[in-house]
Design an enzyme around this catalytic site. Structure first.
Site, PDB file in Angstrom:
ATOM      1  N   ALA A   1      61.063  11.663  36.787  1.00 24.20           N
ATOM      2  CA  ALA A   1      62.456  11.707  37.213  1.00 24.20           C
ATOM      3  C   ALA A   1      62.636  12.286  38.608  1.00 24.20           C
ATOM      4  CB  ALA A   1      63.267  12.546  36.223  1.00 24.20           C
ATOM      5  N   CYS A   2      61.729  13.153  39.018  1.00 26.65           N
ATOM      6  CA  CYS A   2      61.974  13.977  40.212  1.00 26.65           C
ATOM      7  C   CYS A   2      60.933  13.741  41.295  1.00 26.65           C
ATOM      8  CB  CYS A   2      61.950  15.449  39.822  1.00 26.65           C
ATOM      9  SG  CYS A   2      63.182  15.861  38.595  1.00 26.65           S
TER      10      CYS A   2
ATOM     11  N   ASN B   1      64.230  18.685  43.890  1.00 26.13           N
ATOM     12  CA  ASN B   1      64.761  17.431  43.370  1.00 26.13           C
ATOM     13  C   ASN B   1      66.289  17.436  43.455  1.00 26.13           C
ATOM     14  OD1 ASN B   1      65.081  19.433  41.329  1.00 26.13           O
ATOM     15  ND2 ASN B   1      65.363  17.805  39.832  1.00 26.13           N
ATOM     16  N   PRO B   2      66.986  16.368  43.021  1.00 31.44           N
ATOM     17  CA  PRO B   2      68.443  16.288  43.201  1.00 31.44           C
ATOM     18  C   PRO B   2      69.254  17.409  42.547  1.00 31.44           C
ATOM     19  CG  PRO B   2      67.589  14.102  42.831  1.00 31.44           C
ATOM     20  CD  PRO B   2      66.429  15.045  42.625  1.00 31.44           C
ATOM     21  N   CYS B   3      68.778  17.952  41.460  1.00 35.21           N
ATOM     22  CA  CYS B   3      69.562  19.016  40.817  1.00 35.21           C
ATOM     23  C   CYS B   3      69.060  20.410  41.146  1.00 35.21           C
ATOM     24  CB  CYS B   3      69.585  18.808  39.314  1.00 35.21           C
ATOM     25  SG  CYS B   3      70.637  17.425  38.844  1.00 35.21           S
ATOM     26  N   GLY B   4      68.046  20.507  41.986  1.00 35.53           N
ATOM     27  CA  GLY B   4      67.659  21.784  42.547  1.00 35.53           C
ATOM     28  C   GLY B   4      66.728  22.638  41.715  1.00 35.53           C
ATOM     29  N   GLU B   5      66.291  22.145  40.538  1.00 32.27           N
ATOM     30  CA  GLU B   5      65.493  23.008  39.672  1.00 32.27           C
ATOM     31  C   GLU B   5      63.981  22.786  39.787  1.00 32.27           C
ATOM     32  OE1 GLU B   5      65.566  19.294  37.312  1.00 32.27           O
ATOM     33  OE2 GLU B   5      66.954  20.340  38.635  1.00 32.27           O
TER      34      GLU B   5
ATOM     35  N   ILE C   1      69.876  13.346  27.376  1.00 29.36           N
ATOM     36  CA  ILE C   1      68.975  13.597  26.249  1.00 29.36           C
ATOM     37  C   ILE C   1      69.548  14.627  25.284  1.00 29.36           C
ATOM     38  CG2 ILE C   1      66.902  12.829  27.466  1.00 29.36           C
ATOM     39  CD1 ILE C   1      66.133  15.777  27.837  1.00 29.36           C
TER      40      ILE C   1
ATOM     41  N   PRO D   1      68.487  19.598  33.965  1.00 30.13           N
ATOM     42  CA  PRO D   1      69.687  19.106  33.276  1.00 30.13           C
ATOM     43  C   PRO D   1      69.281  18.219  32.106  1.00 30.13           C
ATOM     44  CG  PRO D   1      69.823  18.717  35.639  1.00 30.13           C
ATOM     45  CD  PRO D   1      68.410  19.118  35.347  1.00 30.13           C
ATOM     46  N   THR D   2      70.041  18.252  31.049  1.00 31.75           N
ATOM     47  CA  THR D   2      69.695  17.456  29.867  1.00 31.75           C
ATOM     48  C   THR D   2      70.875  16.612  29.422  1.00 31.75           C
ATOM     49  OG1 THR D   2      70.365  19.249  28.388  1.00 31.75           O
ATOM     50  CG2 THR D   2      68.068  19.225  29.093  1.00 31.75           C
ATOM     51  N   GLY D   3      71.715  16.229  30.381  1.00 31.87           N
ATOM     52  CA  GLY D   3      72.948  15.535  30.035  1.00 31.87           C
ATOM     53  C   GLY D   3      72.797  14.463  28.987  1.00 31.87           C
TER      54      GLY D   3
END
Length: 846
Positions: free
Chosen positions: A266-267, A449-453, A632, A628-630
């Site tokens: 994903a990242c 990555n896009p969400c920063g984690e 899943i 993020p687990t939106g």
């Protein structure tokens, strides 16, 4: 003695009396009965009566059993329980019908039953294979089977019959893998063409590394002869891990494994040099990644500032923000893997000459709509800030100081823009690189990555997956006393299995670019995270913002990190350490998280872990990330990531009607108190999804069932820091603020995050982003009659579907025109991203 039972879909399975007892117990709870032992004795009576009615060797059906349960309850004088059980049967029938409609099937199997209605909607919307006309041609069971098979494939090539660290290069035979379709198998599981292609691809790479004893034709012959049948158990383990909803890999793996794209990561982070050729090459590479289903992060600080001299053209530079706009436009036209739009993280260092323009680049959220943006606050910034000395901005082209800015004013600007637009986020250089295993060998990490984690170097990637903590909560009764605990033994097994799952993804993944494959496999970072934390805290009656709640967060993350490291060591013993091990600080006994250096908080022997890594190596440079687990978490039917619940009750308006989702743990507690009814739902909706101001709810429940908006920004940060303490990489979490929060309070929260060791910060002030979902306010008309669609067998939200149209208007809950591009539902903000609460779409959904 009854040993088997016939299910509604015709399957004959083992008879389990505990299922009868559980169904009776649920009916008892619904009417306030608290003696669980009675449900067990009644279940025994049901079995005795059933045995007396059946002929020799006759196998009962589910319907027969349920009829006798009703008879037994009535005969026992439990008419209220019998009524509740009858209503339960009716609900179950309604749920089965609803699920069949969603899946376009005339029956539902055991996997369909395991997932709630909303989960099936999300699977149909985004995950299950479809034909050219958009018709679903895959069941959830088939999805999880194809993924489990795909993830098991690397284990075949690490089998001692074919793998050796001292092999010679094997010849490459010319074969047609199509000839092995319908023949190549792992026990009962047959490999499809995409499984075979992935296995061939991995064999070629491992053969080049001189790790293969056999050529690929020999491997295929072994599969045809079912010589890998022992690995059927491993496929089963991965399959059951997902179907039990204890763990889910990130979206790309669910969508692409066993399918043409084959990309489960994903990242990604991409780098660029200060030249047009390099920038356009990065743009092209990002497009390829988006098409495969990933998201990208970039640090644009290598680019010279706007207006700077360009020698080759004797002109002036457009600057990093202009090039970000180019990337933003490209993202609009590339759809990720047929599932979602591309997501970007744009980063600029705090000492770049264009940093002030960058901070306000998303003012009002009018541009760079496909970007999250973050300021990389360099380590030396704090020295200038504390002493209030002019802070130098440096041209990356010639390293010369362009100008100075006031550091306090600059920080205030960042805070103000966070207050106004929820952007930019912050990345703290010192906290990120203090625990970076490769700092000395590879330099600083300056991108995510896009969400920063996920902290990555250019051309690195990471595969992610999350454990559903709520699945490990066990509720028992000692008489009438409720006892709740975590099944730590089961959690340990799941952590270990999930690490093997994610490590296999690294090998079998079809990387979008060769240089990303090479760099990723040097460090083999995996990102095991969690979801369902809020639901778990509800069950344990631990307030999210209490010391007890924070202590639990620390303990659970230490536990997961500990066993993830132990399993990574075990894999390294058999398959080898990540290739850059000797470039890392692991060889010196260091570990990449703050908790290791605070021995007073240990619950495990981390010294031994450190020594074992020095002795045996480590398979994965990182093992833990909170992503993020939106989507899943919607599939798993639990709360998202480590976020508190956004709203205890909220409405969704979708094409087929209006629905009310009620947090299942909240509903359970309110039912036991005799408080759950339509009026409660009405009051919670009126109070913006919170129970804080509802007078008739006991204070003990108000303390526990807090929403994200009920928790102060500082307490959000404390939770973030508690989790970060035991996480290798970083954490995706939104720091929520009420609409009327002062800028000064937000500033104090930002500073607290840095002080407590957080690696980054994402904020959201209520209504600061136009177009997101807000819980609708009650209007004057009375609520219409609602019918519950709760699936009693599945942990997940209750769905209340209105029989008559909703009395809410569009204007009540849409603050602007921004809606989900797939289904049109208004978006909400959590885990640092805008996400659709209906189908799971998100700019950075994983």
């Amino acid at each position: 003695m009854i040993e088997k039972i016939i299910k509604r879909d015709g399957r004959v399975v083992d008879f389990d009396i505990s299922k009868i007892a559980n169904a009776i117990w649920k009916a008892m709870q619904a009417v306030g009965e608290k003696d669980k032992s009675l449900s067990e004795s009644l279940a025994k009576k049901v079995v005795e009566k059933l045995e007396s009615k059946l002929s020799s060797n006759q196998i009962p059906t589910v319907e027969q059993v349920q009829d006798i349960v009703e008879e037994t309850l009535i005969e026992a004088g439990l008419s209220k329980v019998a009524k509740a059980y009858i209503l339960y049967r009716e609900k179950r029938a309604q749920i089965r019908k609803e699920k069949m409609q969603i899946l376009n099937k005339d029956y539902i199997d055991e996997v369909d039953k395991a997932f709630d209605i909303n989960a099936l909607r999300v699977l149909v919307s985004r995950y299950l294979n479809k034909d050219e006309s958009g018709r679903v041609v895959e069941s959830p069971k088939q999805l999880f089977q194809r993924v489990a098979i795909h993830v098991t494939l690397p284990s075949l090539l690490y089998d001692e019959r074919v793998f050796s660290k001292k092999s010679s290069l094997q010849k490459e035979s010319k074969i047609k893998i199509q000839d092995y379709l319908g023949k190549a198998r792992i026990g009962k599981y047959f490999l499809n063409i995409y499984h075979l292609e992935a296995l061939e691809r991995l064999h070629k790479r491992m053969n080049k590394e001189k790790l293969m004893k056999k050529d690929f034709s020999e491997i295929l012959n072994m599969l045809t002869k079912d010589e890998f049948k022992d690995y059927e158990k491993e496929v089963d383990e991965y399959y059951n891990l997902m179907v039990s909803r204890k763990f889910m890999p990130n979206t790309p793996a669910l969508v692409n494994f066993g399918n043409p794209l084959g990309m489960g990561m994903a990242c990604f982070v991409l780098g660029m040099e200060d030249s047009l050729l390099s920038i356009m090459e990065t743009l092209k590479n990002a497009a390829i990644i988006f098409q495969s289903g990933g998201g990208c992060g970039y640090n644009f600080s290598t680019l010279r500032p706007e207006g700077d001299f360009v020698r080759s053209t004797h002109g002036v530079s457009s600057g990093p923000i202009a090039f970000m706009t180019l990337f933003d436009k490209m993202t609009d036209v590339i759809k990720q893997g047929g599932v979602r739009r591309g997501a970007n993280m744009g980063i600029l260092n705090s000492d770049h000459p264009d940093i002030e323009k960058f901070v306000v680049a998303k003012k009002g959220n009018l541009q760079l709509t496909n970007f999250n943006i973050s300021v990389f606050l360099k380590e030396d910034f704090w020295e200038y800030y504390k002493e209030n000395k002019p802070y130098p901005l440096i041209n990356p082209r010639n390293k010369q100081i362009v100008k100075y800015i006031n550091p306090k004013n600059f920080f205030d600007l960042i805070v103000y823009q966070g207050w106004e637009s929820a952007e930019p986020g912050l990345l703290f250089d010192d906290n990120i690189n203090r625990y970076n295993p490769f700092l000395k060998a590879l330099g600083k990490i300056e991108s995510t990555n896009p969400c920063g984690e996920v902290l990555l170097y250019p051309n690195e990637s990471c595969d992610l997956g999350s454990i559903n903590l709520w699945a490990f909560v066990e509720e028992e009764y000692d008489g009438e006393k409720r006892v709740v605990k975590i099944n730590w033994e089961d959690l340990e097994k799941t952590v270990r299995l999930a690490v093997r799952f994610l490590d296999n993804i690294l090998d079998i993944n079809k990387y979008p670019l060769k240089k990303i494959e090479e760099r990723t496999l040097k460090t083999r970072k995996i990102g095991l995270g969690v979801m369902g934390l809020a639901d778990t805290l509800f069950e344990l009656e631990l307030p999210y913002d209490s010391k007890e709640g924070l202590d639990f967060m620390e303990r659970i993350m230490e536990f997961i990190n500990y066993y993830s490291k132990l399993e990574s060591i075990e894999i390294a013993k058999k398959r080898g350490s990540f290739p850059y091990f000797n470039k890392s600080f692991y060889k010196n006994g260091n570990l990449p998280f703050r908790g290791f250096y605070e021995k007073e908080s240990w619950h495990f022997d981390w010294e031994k872990v450190s020594q074992d890594i020095k002795n045996h190596g480590l398979r994965n440079a990182y093992t833990t990330v909170i992503a993020p687990t939106g989507s899943i978490s919607m599939i798993a039917g639990c709360s998202a990531g480590i976020e508190p619940v956004y709203s205890l009750v909220y409405e969704k308006k979708v094409t087929i009607g209006s629905f009310y989702y009620v947090n299942p743990v909240f509903e359970k507690f309110m039912e036991r108190e005799g408080l759950f009814d339509d009026n409660l739902i009405k009051d919670v909706v009126r109070n913006n999804g919170s129970i804080k101001n509802i007078p008739y709810i006991p204070q003990r429940y108000k303390n526990v069932f807090k929403t994200a908006k009920d928790i102060s920004g500082k307490d959000h940060v404390k939770a973030l820091a508690s989790i970060q303490k035991w996480v290798d990489s970083s954490v995706s979490k939104t720091i929520n603020f009420p609409e009327d929060v002062s800028i000064e309070e937000m500033k104090e929260t930002y500073l607290l995050a840095h002080e407590l060791g957080c690696k980054g910060l994402t904020v959201y002030r209520e209504k600061s982003i136009a177009g997101v979902y807000t819980v609708p306010q009650e209007q004057k008309e009375e609520r219409k009659v609602m019918t519950s669609l709760k699936d009693e067998k599945v942990k997940g939200p209750t769905i209340y579907k209105e029989i008559t149209p909703s009395f809410y208007t569009q204007e009540d809950y849409i603050t602007a025109s921004e809606k989900c591009p797939q289904c049109g539902t208004p978006l909400i903000v959590k885990e640092g991203c805008k996400i659709c609460p209906n189908c799971g779409w998100s700019a950075c959904s994983l």
